[in-house]
Design a protein around this motif. Sequence first.
Motif, PDB file in Angstrom:
ATOM      1  N   LEU A 135      -9.002  57.627  -7.344  1.00  0.00           N
ATOM      2  CA  LEU A 135      -8.755  58.847  -8.107  1.00  0.00           C
ATOM      3  C   LEU A 135      -9.079  58.554  -9.568  1.00  0.00           C
ATOM      4  O   LEU A 135      -8.383  57.762 -10.210  1.00  0.00           O
ATOM      5  CB  LEU A 135      -7.298  59.280  -7.945  1.00  0.00           C
ATOM      6  N   ILE A 136     -10.138  59.162 -10.085  1.00  0.00           N
ATOM      7  CA  ILE A 136     -10.604  58.881 -11.443  1.00  0.00           C
ATOM      8  C   ILE A 136     -10.737  60.197 -12.194  1.00  0.00           C
ATOM      9  O   ILE A 136     -11.488  61.078 -11.778  1.00  0.00           O
ATOM     10  CB  ILE A 136     -11.968  58.159 -11.437  1.00  0.00           C
ATOM     11  N   SER A 137     -10.012  60.325 -13.299  1.00  0.00           N
ATOM     12  CA  SER A 137     -10.041  61.557 -14.089  1.00  0.00           C
ATOM     13  C   SER A 137     -10.693  61.288 -15.440  1.00  0.00           C
ATOM     14  O   SER A 137     -10.385  60.285 -16.097  1.00  0.00           O
ATOM     15  CB  SER A 137      -8.618  62.090 -14.281  1.00  0.00           C
ATOM     16  N   ILE A 138     -11.598  62.177 -15.843  1.00  0.00           N
ATOM     17  CA  ILE A 138     -12.364  62.008 -17.077  1.00  0.00           C
ATOM     18  C   ILE A 138     -11.927  63.058 -18.091  1.00  0.00           C
ATOM     19  O   ILE A 138     -12.065  64.258 -17.849  1.00  0.00           O
ATOM     20  CB  ILE A 138     -13.877  62.140 -16.813  1.00  0.00           C
ATOM     21  N   GLU A 139     -11.398  62.607 -19.223  1.00  0.00           N
ATOM     22  CA  GLU A 139     -10.961  63.530 -20.279  1.00  0.00           C
ATOM     23  C   GLU A 139     -12.162  64.182 -20.947  1.00  0.00           C
ATOM     24  O   GLU A 139     -13.173  63.533 -21.217  1.00  0.00           O
ATOM     25  CB  GLU A 139     -10.133  62.775 -21.317  1.00  0.00           C
TER      26      GLU A 139
END
Length: 278
Positions: A135-139
């Motif tokens: 799970l990778i979230s990019i701001e």
Amino acid sequence: MPGWEIITNSSPVEILKNIVDVLLVWFVFYKLITIIKGTKAVQLLKGIFVIIFARILTEYLELNTLKWMMEQVLIFGFLAVIIIFQPEVRRALEQLGRGRLFARSAMQEEEERDRLIEAFQKSVSYMAKRRIGALISIERETGLSEYIETGIQMNSNVTSELLINIFIPNTPLHDGAVILQKNRIAAAACYLPLSENPFISKELGTRHRAALGISEVTDAITIVVSEETGSVSLTANGDINRNLSMEDFEKQLRQVWFGAEDETSPKSFWKRGKRENG
């Protein structure tokens, strides 16, 4: 005041020339700083400022011996810089000869984008084949600081090897989300808000619900690798696009992250993903 007298005694053309002169000097300095940013020359620049400050301080305190030493360093320092940084100086001169010196910052930005996309491709492909959940979230514009604070601070460069190691099962950081901030891994093992959308497919697990949840309250882009199936998904703007091939993953990540247009896929792919989600 001498400065005011110079201005009042100058013609409009001379004033304009002086303004342009100052702006050009600032532009050159800005570009030079952009070029050396992230290289070992930055440390040298800091050292030069320390020496200059020490030289001024010795003048003020009348420390004659130390003042003489600082003067010798400054006199021979320029030659030492050329010798130590000969490869960097040569590269800069070559770029100047090609007319690329001041275009380098744009090139660096494009190279950084390609590097990030490649890192995601390699890590996601590796984890998808082995069914390693991720799970990778990019701001983007909306800050994710409140979610970064829930995890383990890292502030690391993005590499495929690091991303893979973070999500290896039974390791301290694998449970939770990785959050990227300003093209760096800000934190791992972060908690994201779960989506409360009642129409989400029942087959979606916690990772997908967290990815949708963060996309509903922020403009973040989130990558999901399913631990059960190894499928790859992207979420943005409250929508999810599932079961992506590596080729589609790259194209759509580029498009939504960097605004890169993809002629082979319509602009409404997020709506397609939403319809697939039911």
